[in-house]
Design a protein around this motif. Sequence first.
Motif, mmCIF file in Angstrom:
data_model
loop_
_atom_site.group_PDB
_atom_site.id
_atom_site.type_symbol
_atom_site.label_atom_id
_atom_site.label_comp_id
_atom_site.label_asym_id
_atom_site.label_seq_id
_atom_site.Cartn_x
_atom_site.Cartn_y
_atom_site.Cartn_z
ATOM 1 N N ASN A 69 4.789 -1.259 -7.077
ATOM 2 C CA ASN A 69 5.629 -1.976 -5.902
ATOM 3 C C ASN A 69 6.364 -0.627 -5.216
ATOM 4 O O ASN A 69 7.539 -0.567 -5.316
ATOM 5 C CB ASN A 69 6.514 -2.708 -6.622
ATOM 6 C CG ASN A 69 7.330 -3.534 -5.590
ATOM 7 O OD1 ASN A 69 7.308 -3.814 -4.313
ATOM 8 N ND2 ASN A 69 8.211 -4.439 -6.071
ATOM 9 N N ASN A 72 9.281 -1.653 -2.945
ATOM 10 C CA ASN A 72 10.286 -2.237 -3.787
ATOM 11 C C ASN A 72 10.477 -3.807 -3.051
ATOM 12 O O ASN A 72 11.629 -4.460 -3.044
ATOM 13 C CB ASN A 72 11.535 -1.494 -3.648
ATOM 14 C CG ASN A 72 12.467 -2.078 -4.468
ATOM 15 O OD1 ASN A 72 12.079 -2.181 -5.782
ATOM 16 N ND2 ASN A 72 13.769 -1.661 -4.428
ATOM 17 N N LYS A 73 9.332 -4.619 -2.909
ATOM 18 C CA LYS A 73 9.297 -5.971 -2.621
ATOM 19 C C LYS A 73 9.672 -6.741 -3.818
ATOM 20 O O LYS A 73 9.539 -6.587 -4.925
ATOM 21 C CB LYS A 73 7.967 -6.373 -2.029
ATOM 22 C CG LYS A 73 7.571 -5.454 -0.701
ATOM 23 C CD LYS A 73 6.338 -6.037 -0.161
ATOM 24 C CE LYS A 73 6.004 -5.357 0.955
ATOM 25 N NZ LYS A 73 4.713 -6.113 1.594
ATOM 26 N N GLU A 92 0.673 -10.543 -6.061
ATOM 27 C CA GLU A 92 0.934 -9.352 -5.253
ATOM 28 C C GLU A 92 2.673 -9.547 -5.010
ATOM 29 O O GLU A 92 3.121 -10.689 -5.132
ATOM 30 C CB GLU A 92 0.207 -9.371 -3.884
ATOM 31 C CG GLU A 92 0.724 -10.648 -3.020
ATOM 32 C CD GLU A 92 -0.497 -10.939 -1.822
ATOM 33 O OE1 GLU A 92 -0.587 -9.916 -1.243
ATOM 34 O OE2 GLU A 92 -0.232 -11.990 -1.123
ATOM 35 N N TRP A 93 3.162 -8.112 -4.576
ATOM 36 C CA TRP A 93 4.509 -8.121 -4.209
ATOM 37 C C TRP A 93 4.483 -8.477 -2.894
ATOM 38 O O TRP A 93 3.860 -8.185 -2.132
ATOM 39 C CB TRP A 93 5.109 -6.933 -4.755
ATOM 40 C CG TRP A 93 5.223 -6.418 -5.894
ATOM 41 C CD1 TRP A 93 4.230 -5.777 -6.922
ATOM 42 C CD2 TRP A 93 6.293 -6.962 -6.896
ATOM 43 N NE1 TRP A 93 4.727 -5.522 -8.011
ATOM 44 C CE2 TRP A 93 6.051 -6.511 -7.977
ATOM 45 C CE3 TRP A 93 7.335 -7.709 -6.584
ATOM 46 C CZ2 TRP A 93 6.837 -6.646 -9.120
ATOM 47 C CZ3 TRP A 93 8.236 -8.003 -7.946
ATOM 48 C CH2 TRP A 93 7.847 -7.378 -9.062
#
Length: 105
Positions: A69, A72-73, A92-93
């Motif tokens: 990530n 940083n989502k 998924e992020w």
Amino acid sequence: MNTWIKGYEGLYTISENGIIFSYCIKDKIKKINPTLDKSSGYFRVRLRKDKKWKSYKLSRLLALSFIPNPENKPYVNHKDKNRANDKIENLEWVTASENTFHRHL
């Protein structure tokens, strides 16, 4: 391959297949079975640390453990919209707006 769950190192491991093991009881390893939250459709597990229980979505634990990530989502999206499909390749992020967008496709 199992890895320690972040924040629960020495207590719980998770595999890429979503199998969680508890090492909380000395000399005993116990498999933790996720439960399906029928109201939300997500698989959840409860983890204990310092005599406190906390509930987590299995998808989030998998993403934290196995999906990079770099941006940083904050949210985990199920690409196929099936909240019970917690395979790594389906996660998924995403940002809040990306998550909302996917929900309405």
